[in-house]
Design a protein around this motif. Structure first.
Motif, PDB file in Angstrom:
ATOM      1  N   LYS A 188       0.811  -1.221   0.000  1.00  0.00           N
ATOM      2  CA  LYS A 188       0.000   0.000   0.000  1.00  0.00           C
ATOM      3  C   LYS A 188       0.836   1.258   0.000  1.00  0.00           C
ATOM      4  O   LYS A 188       0.451   2.267  -0.583  1.00  0.00           O
ATOM      5  CB  LYS A 188      -0.941   0.012   1.206  1.00  0.00           C
ATOM      6  CG  LYS A 188      -2.296  -0.557   0.840  1.00  0.00           C
ATOM      7  CD  LYS A 188      -3.257  -0.586   1.986  1.00  0.00           C
ATOM      8  CE  LYS A 188      -4.435  -1.463   1.582  1.00  0.00           C
ATOM      9  NZ  LYS A 188      -5.104  -2.081   2.699  1.00  0.00           N
ATOM     10  N   GLU A 189       1.982   1.163   0.661  1.00  0.00           N
ATOM     11  CA  GLU A 189       2.810   2.373   0.708  1.00  0.00           C
ATOM     12  C   GLU A 189       3.235   2.787  -0.686  1.00  0.00           C
ATOM     13  O   GLU A 189       3.464   3.945  -0.969  1.00  0.00           O
ATOM     14  CB  GLU A 189       4.090   2.093   1.490  1.00  0.00           C
ATOM     15  CG  GLU A 189       3.839   1.656   2.897  1.00  0.00           C
ATOM     16  CD  GLU A 189       5.103   1.062   3.513  1.00  0.00           C
ATOM     17  OE1 GLU A 189       5.096   0.895   4.725  1.00  0.00           O
ATOM     18  OE2 GLU A 189       6.064   0.771   2.769  1.00  0.00           O
ATOM     19  N   LYS A 190       3.373   1.790  -1.559  1.00  0.00           N
ATOM     20  CA  LYS A 190       3.990   2.079  -2.842  1.00  0.00           C
ATOM     21  C   LYS A 190       3.023   2.227  -4.002  1.00  0.00           C
ATOM     22  O   LYS A 190       3.441   2.324  -5.138  1.00  0.00           O
ATOM     23  CB  LYS A 190       4.959   0.934  -3.195  1.00  0.00           C
ATOM     24  CG  LYS A 190       6.010   0.667  -2.153  1.00  0.00           C
ATOM     25  CD  LYS A 190       7.147   1.602  -2.327  1.00  0.00           C
ATOM     26  CE  LYS A 190       8.282   1.245  -1.423  1.00  0.00           C
ATOM     27  NZ  LYS A 190       9.460   2.030  -1.691  1.00  0.00           N
ATOM     28  N   GLY A 194       1.060   3.628  -6.792  1.00  0.00           N
ATOM     29  CA  GLY A 194       1.169   4.896  -7.488  1.00  0.00           C
ATOM     30  C   GLY A 194       2.596   5.394  -7.597  1.00  0.00           C
ATOM     31  O   GLY A 194       2.851   6.422  -8.228  1.00  0.00           O
ATOM     32  N   GLU A 195       3.522   4.643  -7.036  1.00  0.00           N
ATOM     33  CA  GLU A 195       4.925   5.077  -7.138  1.00  0.00           C
ATOM     34  C   GLU A 195       5.647   4.305  -8.213  1.00  0.00           C
ATOM     35  O   GLU A 195       5.262   3.193  -8.555  1.00  0.00           O
ATOM     36  CB  GLU A 195       5.634   4.810  -5.812  1.00  0.00           C
ATOM     37  CG  GLU A 195       5.314   5.841  -4.786  1.00  0.00           C
ATOM     38  CD  GLU A 195       6.253   5.700  -3.597  1.00  0.00           C
ATOM     39  OE1 GLU A 195       5.891   6.238  -2.555  1.00  0.00           O
ATOM     40  OE2 GLU A 195       7.312   5.053  -3.733  1.00  0.00           O
ATOM     41  N   VAL A 196       6.713   4.878  -8.676  1.00  0.00           N
ATOM     42  CA  VAL A 196       7.508   4.218  -9.697  1.00  0.00           C
ATOM     43  C   VAL A 196       8.442   3.222  -9.032  1.00  0.00           C
ATOM     44  O   VAL A 196       9.154   3.555  -8.095  1.00  0.00           O
ATOM     45  CB  VAL A 196       8.333   5.264 -10.475  1.00  0.00           C
ATOM     46  CG1 VAL A 196       9.260   4.568 -11.452  1.00  0.00           C
ATOM     47  CG2 VAL A 196       7.405   6.198 -11.223  1.00  0.00           C
ATOM     48  N   LEU A 197       8.390   1.986  -9.532  1.00  0.00           N
ATOM     49  CA  LEU A 197       9.261   0.948  -8.975  1.00  0.00           C
ATOM     50  C   LEU A 197      10.218   0.468 -10.042  1.00  0.00           C
ATOM     51  O   LEU A 197       9.907   0.486 -11.227  1.00  0.00           O
ATOM     52  CB  LEU A 197       8.424  -0.235  -8.494  1.00  0.00           C
ATOM     53  CG  LEU A 197       7.483   0.061  -7.345  1.00  0.00           C
ATOM     54  CD1 LEU A 197       6.667  -1.163  -7.047  1.00  0.00           C
ATOM     55  CD2 LEU A 197       8.263   0.464  -6.118  1.00  0.00           C
ATOM     56  N   ASP A 257      13.281  -4.393  -6.899  1.00  0.00           N
ATOM     57  CA  ASP A 257      12.650  -4.036  -5.625  1.00  0.00           C
ATOM     58  C   ASP A 257      11.931  -5.255  -5.087  1.00  0.00           C
ATOM     59  O   ASP A 257      11.319  -6.005  -5.816  1.00  0.00           O
ATOM     60  CB  ASP A 257      11.631  -2.911  -5.830  1.00  0.00           C
ATOM     61  CG  ASP A 257      12.319  -1.601  -6.142  1.00  0.00           C
ATOM     62  OD1 ASP A 257      11.611  -0.647  -6.497  1.00  0.00           O
ATOM     63  OD2 ASP A 257      13.561  -1.536  -6.035  1.00  0.00           O
ATOM     64  N   SER A 290      10.032  -2.094 -14.852  1.00  0.00           N
ATOM     65  CA  SER A 290       9.957  -0.769 -14.223  1.00  0.00           C
ATOM     66  C   SER A 290       8.645  -0.132 -14.605  1.00  0.00           C
ATOM     67  O   SER A 290       8.190  -0.242 -15.743  1.00  0.00           O
ATOM     68  CB  SER A 290      11.114   0.089 -14.691  1.00  0.00           C
ATOM     69  OG  SER A 290      11.207   0.038 -16.086  1.00  0.00           O
ATOM     70  N   ILE A 332       4.772   1.860 -12.759  1.00  0.00           N
ATOM     71  CA  ILE A 332       4.025   2.343 -11.604  1.00  0.00           C
ATOM     72  C   ILE A 332       3.201   1.196 -11.029  1.00  0.00           C
ATOM     73  O   ILE A 332       2.580   0.445 -11.785  1.00  0.00           O
ATOM     74  CB  ILE A 332       3.078   3.485 -12.034  1.00  0.00           C
ATOM     75  CG1 ILE A 332       3.905   4.583 -12.690  1.00  0.00           C
ATOM     76  CG2 ILE A 332       2.331   4.038 -10.837  1.00  0.00           C
ATOM     77  CD1 ILE A 332       3.081   5.720 -13.195  1.00  0.00           C
ATOM     78  N   ARG A 357       0.128  -0.527  -9.525  1.00  0.00           N
ATOM     79  CA  ARG A 357      -1.313  -0.268  -9.513  1.00  0.00           C
ATOM     80  C   ARG A 357      -2.004  -1.293  -8.627  1.00  0.00           C
ATOM     81  O   ARG A 357      -1.490  -2.391  -8.412  1.00  0.00           O
ATOM     82  CB  ARG A 357      -1.901  -0.434 -10.922  1.00  0.00           C
ATOM     83  CG  ARG A 357      -1.331   0.474 -11.930  1.00  0.00           C
ATOM     84  CD  ARG A 357      -2.042   1.787 -11.972  1.00  0.00           C
ATOM     85  NE  ARG A 357      -1.502   2.592 -13.045  1.00  0.00           N
ATOM     86  CZ  ARG A 357      -1.218   3.875 -12.925  1.00  0.00           C
ATOM     87  NH1 ARG A 357      -1.414   4.503 -11.791  1.00  0.00           N
ATOM     88  NH2 ARG A 357      -0.756   4.523 -13.960  1.00  0.00           N
ATOM     89  N   TYR A 359      -2.400  -6.673  -7.542  1.00  0.00           N
ATOM     90  CA  TYR A 359      -1.373  -5.645  -7.743  1.00  0.00           C
ATOM     91  C   TYR A 359      -0.656  -5.933  -9.054  1.00  0.00           C
ATOM     92  O   TYR A 359      -0.416  -7.070  -9.397  1.00  0.00           O
ATOM     93  CB  TYR A 359      -0.350  -5.690  -6.610  1.00  0.00           C
ATOM     94  CG  TYR A 359      -0.925  -5.427  -5.247  1.00  0.00           C
ATOM     95  CD1 TYR A 359      -1.364  -6.465  -4.440  1.00  0.00           C
ATOM     96  CD2 TYR A 359      -1.039  -4.130  -4.769  1.00  0.00           C
ATOM     97  CE1 TYR A 359      -1.899  -6.214  -3.197  1.00  0.00           C
ATOM     98  CE2 TYR A 359      -1.575  -3.881  -3.524  1.00  0.00           C
ATOM     99  CZ  TYR A 359      -1.997  -4.922  -2.748  1.00  0.00           C
ATOM    100  OH  TYR A 359      -2.529  -4.682  -1.514  1.00  0.00           O
TER     101      TYR A 359
END
Lengths: 245, 167
Positions: free
Chosen positions: A9-11, A13-16, A20, A57, A59, A61, A68
């Motif tokens: 959840k923390e991530k 919408g973030e770019v990974l 990771d 690489s 985002i 979702r 996920y």
């Protein structure tokens, strides 16, 4: 599995980046009271023992309740089971057709995998025809296999199509944007003129409209949609609609 | 054939059915146990600790279709290809039905006759079928009670049953 969801959840919408890792500890198997839910890793995420690793690489979702995936861009298609694609028949050998789907290998399509086909009654498929089918087998170890019927034996629109029209290639991200329910691009395109569209998950799109000019207009619009923001797209479509009518 | 007291019969022979009919229960049990021991000695097994299959809580999904709920790939707009438009409706509502399985959404089908006409038709149908299979005596009572909304049987005569003679 609150621990996994918390990590993810923390991530959202973030770019990974590939490499990771999301790791968590499974609860002891003695605890029967803890109810573990299943997490579904979509494309771009891979399970590695008890960890989940990012392999593309993009985002992150999320879809309720537990799905996920990584939203990334690419042009090269990798066959996946259950996806519907447009293929071009390249060869006919014995009982199967070889179909080019844009992947690393050609897919095979059995002549019995059409609606109403029997050993005596062969389907009318020639080299160079376009077929719309689904993958039944698609993994990295085997040659992919296509079929043009569903599990009940009905065609549901699959099979050979398209006498006229134009086939062209777009990126996989655009295909997904076109196929999303309530797609804006589709809604804008609808308003211009009537036409027919077949979208394959392998990045191939087939368009047919009343005249050749209209077909070319639709093709150009779709190809340019790739790199435009929605504002630019809407102004462009308006200009075309005014110009046409 | 030299006889050394009791003839020495082989174990296999002794294990045969016709030799065991004369035995008593204990002897039979002993023979059975011996057999089991032999079998379990010869039985091959892996000398590894018991591995429990781990229940996988993480499922891998390779396709984008369930992630983003992608719709059916064939589309037609503004009536260009009516068959494809029908297909679109079919496949997309099929997908919606799967999503809404938990809600009881009954999709209304297009009807040629209204529900009221259907109800009226059924009423008269039931009436006529009842008359057809009713006994002759009861047929007249059925037609009489049409006008009454509540179908009260107060005015009708009581059903004629057989009266037993009291002698």
């Amino acid at each position: 599995m609150d621990t996994i969801h918390a990590c993810f959840k923390e991530k959202i919408g973030e770019v990974l980046l590939p490499g990771d890792v999301f790791s968590f500890r499974l609860p002891e198997s003695g605890d029967g009271s803890i109810k573990t839910e299943k997490t579904i890793c979509g494309p771009g995420l891979r399970r590695n023992g008890e960890e989940v690793q990012v392999c593309k690489s993009g985002i992150l979702r999320h879809k309720q309740p537990n799905m996920y995936w990584i939203d990334s861009q690419q042009r090269r298609y990798v066959p996946a089971k259950g996806e519907s694609v447009i293929g071009i028949v390249t060869a006919k050998s014995g009982d199967i057709f070889k179909v080019d789907v844009g992947g690393s290998e050609q897919a095979s399509l059995s002549y019995l995998a059409f609606e109403g086909a029997t050993k005596r009654n062969r389907p009318n498929v020639q080299v160079g025809d376009l077929v719309y089918g689904q993958f039944t087998i698609a993994n990295k170890d085997m040659e992919p296999e296509l079929v043009c019927i569903d599990s009940c034996g009905r065609a549901n629109g699959m099979g050979v199509f398209g006498a006229d029209g134009l086939l062209f290639k777009v990126s996989l991200g655009l295909v997904r944007r076109l196929l999303v329910p309530q797609s804006e691009i589709i809604k804008d395109l609808e308003k211009i003129f009537p036409f027919e569209l077949v979208v394959g998950m392998n990045g191939r799109v087939w368009v047919k409209a009343k005249t050749v000019q209209q077909t070319l207009i639709v093709t150009n619009l779709l190809e340019t949609c790739e790199n435009m923001t929605s504002q630019q797209r809407q102004t462009l479509f308006k200009r075309v609609a005014d110009g046409c009518l | 054939m030299a006889k050394d007291g009791a003839a020495k019969l082989s174990k296999n022979l002794l294990r045969m059915k016709f030799m065991q009919r004369g035995l008593d229960a204990e002897a039979k049990k002993q023979l059975d146990e011996e057999e089991k021991r032999i079998i379990s000695d010869e039985h091959w097994f892996l000398d590894l600790p018991e591995l429990k299959a781990k229940e996988n809580y993480i499922i891998e999904e390779r396709s984008y279709v369930p992630c983003e709920d992608l719709v059916y790939g064939r589309m037609s707009f503004r009536g260009f290809n009516p068959e494809v438009e029908k297909l679109m409706l079919l496949m997309n509502t099929h997908k919606e039905e799967e999503d809404e399985e938990e809600d009881d959404n009954v999709s209304r089908m297009e009807t040629d006759i209204t529900d009221e006409e259907m109800a009226r038709r059924y009423e008269s149908l039931v009436e006529s079928m009842r008359k057809k299979f009713a006994k002759k005596r009861n047929r007249s009572t059925i037609t009489k009670s049409e006008a009454d909304v509540n179908c009260n049987d107060a005015d009708n005569q009581p059903k004629k049953v057989f009266l037993k003679p009291q002698d």
